[in-house]
Write an enzyme that holds these catalytic residues in place. Structure first.
Site, mmCIF file in Angstrom:
data_model
loop_
_atom_site.group_PDB
_atom_site.id
_atom_site.type_symbol
_atom_site.label_atom_id
_atom_site.label_comp_id
_atom_site.label_asym_id
_atom_site.label_seq_id
_atom_site.Cartn_x
_atom_site.Cartn_y
_atom_site.Cartn_z
ATOM 1 N N HIS A 31 -11.165 -1.350 3.887
ATOM 2 C CA HIS A 31 -11.022 -0.965 5.298
ATOM 3 C C HIS A 31 -11.649 0.396 5.598
ATOM 4 C CE1 HIS A 31 -8.015 1.064 3.021
ATOM 5 N NE2 HIS A 31 -7.781 1.864 4.031
ATOM 6 N N ASP A 56 -2.612 5.018 -2.562
ATOM 7 C CA ASP A 56 -3.572 5.727 -1.706
ATOM 8 C C ASP A 56 -3.861 7.132 -2.253
ATOM 9 O OD1 ASP A 56 -4.881 5.682 1.001
ATOM 10 O OD2 ASP A 56 -3.682 7.496 1.195
ATOM 11 N N ASP A 67 0.868 -1.182 0.000
ATOM 12 C CA ASP A 67 0.000 0.000 0.000
ATOM 13 C C ASP A 67 0.904 1.232 0.000
ATOM 14 O OD1 ASP A 67 -3.229 0.393 1.485
ATOM 15 O OD2 ASP A 67 -2.036 1.908 0.419
ATOM 16 N N GLU A 80 -6.144 4.420 -6.011
ATOM 17 C CA GLU A 80 -7.373 4.730 -5.273
ATOM 18 C C GLU A 80 -7.750 6.149 -5.633
ATOM 19 O OE1 GLU A 80 -7.322 6.067 -1.416
ATOM 20 O OE2 GLU A 80 -9.222 5.200 -0.834
#
Ligand code: TEU
Length: 589
Positions: free
Chosen positions: A344, A210, A102, A268
């Site tokens: 999440h 991210d 990530d 993302e």
């Protein structure tokens, strides 16, 4: 149509390391750790997982559960060590599986050395690695932030944080402990490329990036349009999402690093909705990223234009329209996409899109599995989704919610609506429906204490959901209750079927079979040699559905009720039970 590629056919399983499995090898009791992930690789292989994406495991003060990184090249002791990661990578490779890291590079932790240097003085060489701006002053000489953007996590304050020492504000879109990097600075871009190389050289196979569409902000940081006149700050995504240099930065990253490895990347991208903008990132000819996460489905219950902790009622046809739009976008314009409905940052999908009652929870989880395993795109499964895990029960008090977004939101609403119990109750309902905490309860492995997540004498960092004795992996492995498949077994079968028929489900055509029915979402997927029809009843009532002649359904082969093939007509009108999903083999044309 799309060119075949391993990263299009792979099933990616997202692990939230803090809540996955604890072996006690981390520095914090009651936290999941990397050796816990390694201990579950056979379970994941058996499920049908190809790639494991772990949420951040790097050194971090954990203000935002690791999405505030203090050292990109070292591991947080809570999770273990770099040796543990090397072992995980070895064990994955033994099983022909891969690791996706990530990558959080829109911002760092305020404890990252880069930021400590940057904030130490206005003349430090790293000052321009972050986004510093002078204050504004109002008519009474009162100091104001440079603009009206609100912080994203809980919207409690300004997105700008005042730094007394150097008398300037710095931008931190999420929390004050997550200062945004200044990507206009080529030194920042070079430093990020170096981080990518470090992990690819170490054996990782790619990255989930991210909020990667926020790395380019509009010049001058203009004020955002007023969405809520009663709020002091406004959502500024119009000026910080998909800014002017985004594609330049992504193409540079691809040319300099990613293109030199056989890697998988997923961006993302919250807030973006424009299809041309999406295709600029994922178009086969663009050489930016392989795919992105598009938020339309997971934002379906947000008040449009607002951030996440809002409640908007929606209809099953909205799921149909969103899914159809993006299936068409990929197939007609040679882009690629991800398929996901959990992560999440979102509540559990059985609680959000269907019914999570004791009666319908398993049926609903299998319905959602049948949809996802028969859609085109790279499929992402979130830890516990394969078990039909559901939200924290409504009676769990807000104090059990540990996420900074929930805490900020709850504090803000209690301050704002003091003495107004109706408003406080409404805020509690928002958390019961939307809090990210629902996805962060420990994975329920068994009916043992702490659901087998950590040893019985340790208190887990986050409470185990109260239904773990009935909802857990062990009880679903060897399921033999009459003619039913457990959620876990249904997922195993669905993933195996997707692999077997990848020409249909991954690469095939998509045709919506019914654009009118208020609760049935039905579509046909066709490859060269085979075709299937998926029919999903998104309601808790029994409905009638007319099988279109042109669907050319030959026989129903699977369903989420009985293990055996559904006994239904293949033409004319059929009855669908509450939350029933069926799969039919069809003639190609
Ligand atoms: O989340 C990006 C993000 O903005 C959306 O997920 C959503 O708006 C957010 O959860 C607030 O409602 C990413 C990470 O997935 C999330 O866990 C981090 O908190 C955030 O970025 C900052 O790194």
């Amino acid at each position: 149509h799309a060119k075949h590629a391993w990263w299009k056919e792979s099933v990616v399983y997202q692990i939230y390391p803090a809540s996955f499995q604890s072996t006690g090898s981390g520095s914090e009791p009651g936290w999941g750790d990397i050796r816990g992930i390694t201990s579950k690789l056979d379970y994941l292989k058996h499920l049908g997982v190809d790639v494991v994406w772990t949420s951040p495991i790097y050194k971090s003060p954990q203000v935002d559960m690791g999405y505030d990184i203090a050292d990109y090249k070292d591991i947080d002791p809570r999770f273990g060590t770099l040796d543990d990661v090397d072992e995980l990578i070895r064990e994955l490779k033994k099983r022909d599986m891969k690791l996706m890291m990530d990558l959080v590079v829109n911002h760092t932790s305020d404890q990252h050395q880069w930021f400590l240097d940057s904030r130490s003085s206005a003349h430090n060489p790293k000052r321009d690695w972050y986004i510093w701006q002078p204050p504004k002053y109002d008519e009474n000489g009162g100091r104001q932030p440079p603009n009206n953007w609100s912080m994203i996590l809980g919207e409690a304050n300004s997105a700008w944080t005042w730094d007394e020492k150097t008398q300037e504000y710095y931008l931190a879109l999420f929390t004050p402990e997550q200062p945004d990097l200044n990507w206009r600075n080529p030194d920042v871009r070079k430093a990020v490329h170096d981080v990518l190389r470090f992990w690819l050289e170490r054996g990782a196979s790619g990255f989930r990036m991210d909020v990667i569409n926020m790395i380019s902000k509009v010049e001058g940081y203009p004020d955002a349009p007023v969405v809520d006149p009663s709020a002091p700050f406004q959502p500024g995504q119009k000026f910080f999402a998909n800014g002017p240099h985004l594609h330049e930065y992504l193409r540079d990253m691809n040319e300099q690093v990613l293109s030199k490895y056989d890697s998988i990347t997923v961006g993302e991208m919250p807030f973006v909705r424009d299809q041309d903008e999406i295709l600029k990132v994922v178009g086969a000819d663009r050489h930016e990223l392989n795919m992105i996460f598009i938020f339309d489905l997971v934002d379906i219950d947000n008040v449009p234009g607002s951030f996440r902790l809002t409640l908007h009622e929606w209809q099953p046809k909205d799921i149909r329209d969103i899914v159809t739009t993006y299936q068409r976008l990929m197939l007609d314009r040679d882009g690629w996409n991800s398929v996901f409905i959990e992560n999440h940052d979102n509540p559990r999908s059985v609680s959000r899109y269907t019914s999570d009652t004791d009666e319908f929870r398993a049926l609903s989880a299998k319905l959602l599995c049948l949809m996802q395993t028969t859609l085109s795109g790279t499929l992402y499964v979130y830890q516990g989704e394969e078990l039909g895990m559901r939200n924290l029960r409504p009676e769990v008090p807000p104090e059990e919610y540990k996420d900074i977004e929930s805490i900020n939101y709850w504090q803000k609403m209690n301050k704002l609506h003091q003495g107004n119990p109706a408003k406080i109750q409404e805020a509690r309902r928002v958390l019961q429906r939307k809090a990210r905490d629902h996805a962060r309860t420990p994975v329920q492995w068994s009916a043992e204490p702490n659901a087998g997540f950590c040893d019985p004498n340790t208190k887990p960092w986050m409470m185990v959901n109260t239904d773990y004795q009935t909802v857990n992996a062990t009880s679903q492995r060897t399921y033999n209750e009459d003619d039913q498949l457990s959620v876990l077994q249904f997922w195993k079968r669905g993933l195996a079927s997707r692999k077997e028929h990848k020409d249909v489900f991954v690469y095939g055509d998509f045709e919506l079979l019914d654009s009118e029915h208020s609760t049935v979402f039905a579509y046909k997927r066709a490859g060269k040699e085979a075709a299937f029809a998926t029919v999903l009843n998104f309601s808790d009532g029994e409905v009638e559905w007319a099988v279109p002649e042109h669907a050319k359904v030959e026989r129903w082969v699977a369903g989420n009720y009985e293990k055996s093939a559904p006994k239904k007509a293949t033409s004319g009108s059929i009855k669908l039970r509450p939350w029933e999903g069926v799969l039919g083999m069809a003639k190609v044309a």
